[in-house]
Write a protein that holds these residues in place. Structure first.
Motif, PDB file in Angstrom:
ATOM      1  N   HIS A  84      22.695  31.173   2.628  1.00 53.90           N
ATOM      2  CA  HIS A  84      22.636  29.846   3.235  1.00 53.90           C
ATOM      3  C   HIS A  84      23.867  29.675   4.109  1.00 53.90           C
ATOM      4  O   HIS A  84      24.824  30.454   4.007  1.00 53.90           O
ATOM      5  CB  HIS A  84      22.528  28.743   2.187  1.00 53.90           C
ATOM      6  N   HIS A  86      26.357  27.498   4.439  1.00 49.50           N
ATOM      7  CA  HIS A  86      27.641  26.867   4.130  1.00 49.50           C
ATOM      8  C   HIS A  86      28.759  27.781   4.595  1.00 49.50           C
ATOM      9  O   HIS A  86      28.677  29.009   4.462  1.00 49.50           O
ATOM     10  CB  HIS A  86      27.753  26.575   2.627  1.00 49.50           C
ATOM     11  N   ASP A  88      31.620  28.840   3.703  1.00 49.78           N
ATOM     12  CA  ASP A  88      32.280  29.888   2.911  1.00 49.78           C
ATOM     13  C   ASP A  88      31.444  31.171   2.820  1.00 49.78           C
ATOM     14  O   ASP A  88      31.969  32.242   2.524  1.00 49.78           O
ATOM     15  CB  ASP A  88      32.647  29.380   1.507  1.00 49.78           C
ATOM     16  N   PHE A 113      23.171  23.333   9.955  1.00 54.42           N
ATOM     17  CA  PHE A 113      24.521  23.844   9.706  1.00 54.42           C
ATOM     18  C   PHE A 113      25.082  24.602  10.902  1.00 54.42           C
ATOM     19  O   PHE A 113      26.243  24.443  11.245  1.00 54.42           O
ATOM     20  CB  PHE A 113      24.535  24.703   8.433  1.00 54.42           C
ATOM     21  N   TRP A 120      31.975  21.636  11.196  1.00 57.68           N
ATOM     22  CA  TRP A 120      32.405  22.463  10.061  1.00 57.68           C
ATOM     23  C   TRP A 120      33.707  23.191  10.381  1.00 57.68           C
ATOM     24  O   TRP A 120      34.603  23.285   9.548  1.00 57.68           O
ATOM     25  CB  TRP A 120      31.317  23.490   9.707  1.00 57.68           C
ATOM     26  N   HIS A 159      20.149  22.923  -2.766  1.00 55.50           N
ATOM     27  CA  HIS A 159      21.603  22.947  -2.566  1.00 55.50           C
ATOM     28  C   HIS A 159      21.891  22.740  -1.084  1.00 55.50           C
ATOM     29  O   HIS A 159      22.783  21.980  -0.718  1.00 55.50           O
ATOM     30  CB  HIS A 159      22.170  24.278  -3.068  1.00 55.50           C
ATOM     31  N   ALA A 160      21.125  23.425  -0.256  1.00 57.94           N
ATOM     32  CA  ALA A 160      21.220  23.264   1.198  1.00 57.94           C
ATOM     33  C   ALA A 160      19.898  23.705   1.801  1.00 57.94           C
ATOM     34  O   ALA A 160      19.302  24.683   1.335  1.00 57.94           O
ATOM     35  CB  ALA A 160      22.351  24.119   1.762  1.00 57.94           C
ATOM     36  N   SER A 163      18.330  27.560   2.107  1.00 65.22           N
ATOM     37  CA  SER A 163      18.828  28.447   1.036  1.00 65.22           C
ATOM     38  C   SER A 163      17.746  29.447   0.633  1.00 65.22           C
ATOM     39  O   SER A 163      16.620  29.059   0.337  1.00 65.22           O
ATOM     40  CB  SER A 163      19.201  27.644  -0.215  1.00 65.22           C
ATOM     41  N   ASP A 178      24.037  29.814  -3.831  1.00 66.86           N
ATOM     42  CA  ASP A 178      24.576  28.699  -4.614  1.00 66.86           C
ATOM     43  C   ASP A 178      23.467  27.891  -5.284  1.00 66.86           C
ATOM     44  O   ASP A 178      23.603  26.692  -5.505  1.00 66.86           O
ATOM     45  CB  ASP A 178      25.404  27.773  -3.711  1.00 66.86           C
ATOM     46  N   LEU A 190      26.262  17.602  -0.776  1.00 63.15           N
ATOM     47  CA  LEU A 190      26.557  17.952   0.616  1.00 63.15           C
ATOM     48  C   LEU A 190      25.310  17.680   1.459  1.00 63.15           C
ATOM     49  O   LEU A 190      24.224  17.496   0.907  1.00 63.15           O
ATOM     50  CB  LEU A 190      26.966  19.429   0.696  1.00 63.15           C
TER      51      LEU A 190
END
Ligand SMILES: [Zn+2]
Length: 235
Positions: A84, A86, A88, A113, A120, A159-160, A163, A178, A190
């Protein structure tokens, strides 16, 4: 008679060798990268072709650790995959995409994203040019092939958006991003996070896998589907 017996033994040895070759398991190396301690995975089989999942490497030192490992083991990266978008989980995508000349692959629903990359980047103090959008999209049910191995894509939002998990049916493990952790689940506070959607993803896509399937989350230690069914306090 002796000759026939010897031929039989040799044939048996030959076919068991072939069987062994087909049953070769994939190998997994896990690195923890960047300040979020993201699990970055290198997975390969006996052909030495490998995939990289969630390239979290974010400094010259971390780039060197990953590329040195791949070189030392004679591996050939053929896919660059992202569970996904995010930040990180994607910090090393641009470096590895350029270094190994690979396409970044992710699910299209993660578009918000990469659409908001500048936000971000500013939030986390990252150079926006280091964040790249995917080059190719993966969908639920796709088989990601490398060597003579395959990972099945499972779409698991909550989660997003966007994903996905990667399931290796032969070797009985899932790279879960995640979505599901050891006695925990992904955060849902989030953007695009939603607890009900996450729970549905886990129930329908992960808890329908066999209990002995190992779960490799995006952070922290591995677990199993069976253990989480019994012990996860968030489900
Ligand atoms: Zn995440």
């Amino acid at each position: 008679m002796k000759k026939i017996f010897l031929t039989f033994v040799l044939l048996c040895a030959f076919f068991s060798f072939l069987c062994c070759k087909n049953n070769e398991m994939t190998q997994i190396q896990i690195f923890q990268f960047n300040s979020f301690q993201v699990n970055t995975f290198v997975i390969w089989d006996d052909t030495k072709e490998c995939v990289i999942i969630d390239a979290g490497c974010f400094s010259e030192a971390e780039y060197d650790v990953l590329t040195a490992f791949i070189a030392e083991h004679g591996l050939k990266p053929v896919r660059l995959l992202t569970t996904h978008y995010h930040i990180d989980h994607i910090l090393g995508n641009k470096y590895l995409k350029d270094y190994y000349r690979l396409s970044v692959e992710a699910h299209q629903a993660g578009k918000p994203f990469w659409g908001d990359a500048s936000i971000w980047a500013a939030t986390f103090g990252v150079n926006q040019d280091d964040l790249v959008a995917p080059d190719a999209y993966l969908q639920d049910g796709d088989e990601v092939k490398f060597g003579h191995s395959s990972l099945k894509v499972l779409y698991t939002p909550g989660h997003a958006d966007g994903s996905i998990c990667f399931y290796n049916k032969n070797d009985r493990y899932v790279i879960a991003g995640d979505v599901l952790f050891h006695t925990s689940i992904g955060r849902t506070d989030l953007p695009t996070g939603n607890y009900d959607v996450l729970k549905q993803s886990i129930m329908e896509k992960l808890f329908t896998l066999p209990d002995d399937v190992t779960v490799y989350p995006g952070h922290g230690p591995k677990t199993t589907i069976g253990f989480e069914k019994v012990n996860n306090p968030f489900l």
